[in-house]
Design a protein around this motif. Structure first.
Motif, PDB file in Angstrom:
ATOM      1  N   ILE A  87       0.836  -1.204   0.000  1.00  0.00           N
ATOM      2  CA  ILE A  87       0.000   0.000   0.000  1.00  0.00           C
ATOM      3  C   ILE A  87       0.870   1.252   0.000  1.00  0.00           C
ATOM      4  N   GLY A  88       2.010   1.184   0.691  1.00  0.00           N
ATOM      5  CA  GLY A  88       2.873   2.357   0.814  1.00  0.00           C
ATOM      6  C   GLY A  88       3.491   2.786  -0.499  1.00  0.00           C
ATOM      7  N   LEU A  89       3.874   1.825  -1.344  1.00  0.00           N
ATOM      8  CA  LEU A  89       4.466   2.182  -2.637  1.00  0.00           C
ATOM      9  C   LEU A  89       3.468   2.930  -3.505  1.00  0.00           C
TER      10      LEU A  89
ATOM     11  N   SER B  65      -9.427  -2.785  -1.480  1.00  0.00           N
ATOM     12  CA  SER B  65     -10.586  -3.662  -1.651  1.00  0.00           C
ATOM     13  C   SER B  65     -10.196  -5.125  -1.805  1.00  0.00           C
ATOM     14  N   ARG B  66      -9.069  -5.372  -2.480  1.00  0.00           N
ATOM     15  CA  ARG B  66      -8.684  -6.758  -2.765  1.00  0.00           C
ATOM     16  C   ARG B  66      -7.733  -7.339  -1.730  1.00  0.00           C
ATOM     17  N   GLU B  67      -7.011  -6.476  -1.038  1.00  0.00           N
ATOM     18  CA  GLU B  67      -6.026  -6.935  -0.063  1.00  0.00           C
ATOM     19  C   GLU B  67      -6.252  -6.172   1.243  1.00  0.00           C
TER      20      GLU B  67
ATOM     21  N   LEU C  41     -12.983   6.365   3.913  1.00  0.00           N
ATOM     22  CA  LEU C  41     -13.021   4.992   3.401  1.00  0.00           C
ATOM     23  C   LEU C  41     -14.328   4.281   3.737  1.00  0.00           C
ATOM     24  N   ALA C  42     -14.987   4.726   4.759  1.00  0.00           N
ATOM     25  CA  ALA C  42     -16.255   4.092   5.146  1.00  0.00           C
ATOM     26  C   ALA C  42     -17.380   4.426   4.176  1.00  0.00           C
ATOM     27  N   ASP C  43     -17.199   5.482   3.402  1.00  0.00           N
ATOM     28  CA  ASP C  43     -18.206   5.913   2.434  1.00  0.00           C
ATOM     29  C   ASP C  43     -17.751   5.491   1.038  1.00  0.00           C
ATOM     30  N   LEU C  44     -18.389   4.492   0.460  1.00  0.00           N
ATOM     31  CA  LEU C  44     -17.974   3.956  -0.835  1.00  0.00           C
ATOM     32  C   LEU C  44     -18.588   4.688  -2.023  1.00  0.00           C
TER      33      LEU C  44
END
Length: 549
Positions: free
Chosen positions: A378-380, A442-444, A476-479
């Motif tokens: 995620i950091g990259l 979402s995937r990881e 992030l809680a609001d998609l």
């Protein structure tokens, strides 16, 4: 004395004779924090590199390599197709040093527990000399994790790629003392949309071998020895190893159409390639090409962050050095409050980039640590978006610190400015990386967990950081319309991660200034607007270069 021979007064001298590595307090702090008991080993390796990087010789090669651009020779004098690129001797000098310092693939075969951290610190150091030649150095480093998908191919190529010998020219790989790698993914019609690639891969009668026909729109360093490319095989997009010279010693069927006429990075030969039954070996399974090459992309993104951090450091060093020697309105520029605020603000940006870049690079040395790998994932994406996006803005302000002198080519600042947007484009532009952040979340889900865990280590230490971290979680809680907010979310998460690393390992004054301005909103949106109550003079003192005795 002849007035024409009189030395000019009130002019700063060129910034030469300083150690780019050991004189960089933020870099030394990062090496100490992430290298632990092995940090003296890293400093020992960086010291001669930093000294050469800060020399007048290196500065001259920086200019010469960019003033004398590479030249494409499609044919020899008899009309035979050769497709070679000629470089100025300064390019070869730069490459000899960079490869000789072990900045290519050596960490992948090293026994040192901090090999990748050491290489990252060296990349940030040596990249301040000249940025164009760091492209083939990056790709040579980055290709190895992708090659490891196939044990035989990794064994065939890695030793040469990890060599400290720069051996220019097209010859059979086994005849060369060292090898360099490149990559060709994008095509005219698709760019970042790799699934639209049209290059066709036709299997031959020999297992694993193919003939490629098509084109590649951007392939840097076409004189390198091998390339990873994507093409459409019968089962879909597939990754291939394409050497410039085939195993029988003959040139591969690969044509260089032209070299790109670019804004910056002009010392480096970026090319358009055409394949016509070009011999290639499959790397990984058919139809899994993007997944196969993604490890190379991740490593190049890491170097984009390191490269941009190096450009930032070079820019603020030049600005601080000039301001320490130039006077106006009765005082040295570096002693005037408005300039102190500007220089401190530039230094804060540079130190944040340096610290987070080394933090992420240190994770490569811990391949079996789940937290480290999830944070790196995620950091990259976060810092590739944020650090690289911030660089042009920052370099422009540093250039302005030199006034009219900064707008003149001899200063080197125009070179830096033209280079500054590149890393934000290379290996995924801003939108691609911001959307990649959402994809990872979402995937990881472990990647978000790693970010939360890392940020949680400083919970309660700074109210601005705590508040911004909560804002991120609320976002992030609001998609709904989350892609529209992708850049906003990525920028917030990246800044919080930078603040976290600064609070953990950075200078307290720098951490306070960063959190108050970047996270607390007490900032005017341009450099030089840091709030009251901060140790601005101390921050500037940290960043001003000092000549070696």
């Amino acid at each position: 004395m002849d007035p024409l021979q009189r030395a000019p007064s009130n002019q700063a001298s060129p910034l030469v004779g300083h150690n780019v590595a050991t004189g960089d307090r933020a870099l030394m702090d990062a090496v100490s924090a992430f290298g632990g008991e092995d940090s003296p080993e890293i400093v020992e390796a960086l010291t001669p590199m930093g000294s050469l990087a800060g020399s007048a010789e290196a500065r001259e090669h920086w200019h010469l390599a960019n003033e004398n651009e590479p030249v494409l020779r499609t044919t020899d004098r008899f009309g035979n197709r050769v497709d070679e690129v000629d470089f100025h001797p300064s390019w070869h000098w730069l490459m000899t040093q960079g490869v000789g310092f072990g900045l290519t693939a050596e960490p992948w075969v090293s026994q040192s527990p901090v090999a990748h951290l050491q290489r990252a610190a060296g990349f940030l150091t040596w990249g301040q000399v000249e940025q164009g030649h760091m492209c083939p150095i990056t790709m040579t480093y980055a290709v190895v994790p992708a090659l490891r998908v196939d044990d035989a191919l990794a064994k065939q190529w890695t030793t040469g790629l990890a060599s400290r010998s720069y051996d220019f020219g097209l010859r059979a790989p086994e005849q060369k003392a060292g090898l360099l790698a490149g990559m060709g993914m994008t095509e005219k019609q698709g760019g970042s949309d790799l699934r639209t690639n049209t290059t066709q891969a036709r299997p031959t009668s020999t297992h694993g071998e193919y003939l490629l026909t098509g084109h590649k729109w951007f392939t840097s360093a076409p004189m390198n020895d091998l390339f990873l490319v994507l093409a459409q095989a019968p089962e879909g997009v597939t990754c291939f190893v394409v050497p410039r010279v085939r195993p029988d010693g003959t040139r591969n069927a690969l044509s260089i159409v032209r070299l790109k006429d670019k804004l910056g990075n002009r010392s480096n030969a970026s090319s358009e390639l055409e394949f016509t039954d070009t011999w290639a070996v499959r790397l990984g399974d058919e139809g899994r090409g993007i997944r196969t090459i993604i490890e190379m992309v991740s490593a190049t993104r890491q170097d984009c962050i390191l490269g941009s951090a190096g450009i930032m450091r070079k820019a603020v060093s030049e600005a601080a050095w000039h301001a320490s020697q130039r006077s106006a309105f009765g005082a040295t520029l570096a002693d005037q409050p408005a300039m102190v605020n500007v220089l401190a603000d530039l230094a804060v940006e540079s130190e944040a980039a340096t610290m987070v870049a080394l933090r992420l690079a240190s994770a490569v040395d811990k391949p079996h640590d789940a937290h480290e790998q999830a944070l790196r994932r995620i950091g990259l994406a976060l810092e590739k978006f944020w650090v690289c996006k911030r660089t042009p803005f920052m370099v422009a302000e540093a250039l302005e610190c030199l006034g009219g002198n900064g707008y003149v080519e001899e200063s080197g600042m125009p070179l830096l400015f033209r280079e500054s947007p590149l890393n934000s484009i290379w290996e995924g532009s801003g939108n691609v990386n911001a959307l990649d952040v959402l994809r990872a979340l979402s995937r990881e889900p472990e990647s978000l967990g790693a970010w939360i865990t890392e940020v949680g280590t400083v919970r309660g230490e700074n109210r601005h950081l705590d508040a911004m971290a909560e804002t991120v979680l609320t976002e992030l809680a609001d998609l709904s319309d989350i892609e529209t907010r992708a850049r906003r979310i990525a920028g917030q998460m990246a800044a919080v991660l930078q603040g976290t690393v600064l609070l953990q390992h950075g200078d307290p004054a720098v951490a306070d200034a960063f959190c108050a301005s970047r996270l607390g909103g007490d900032w005017g949106g341009t450099f030089g607007t840091l709030p009251r109550g901060l140790d601005l003079s101390g921050i500037v003192a940290r960043t001003t270069p000092h000549l070696e005795s």
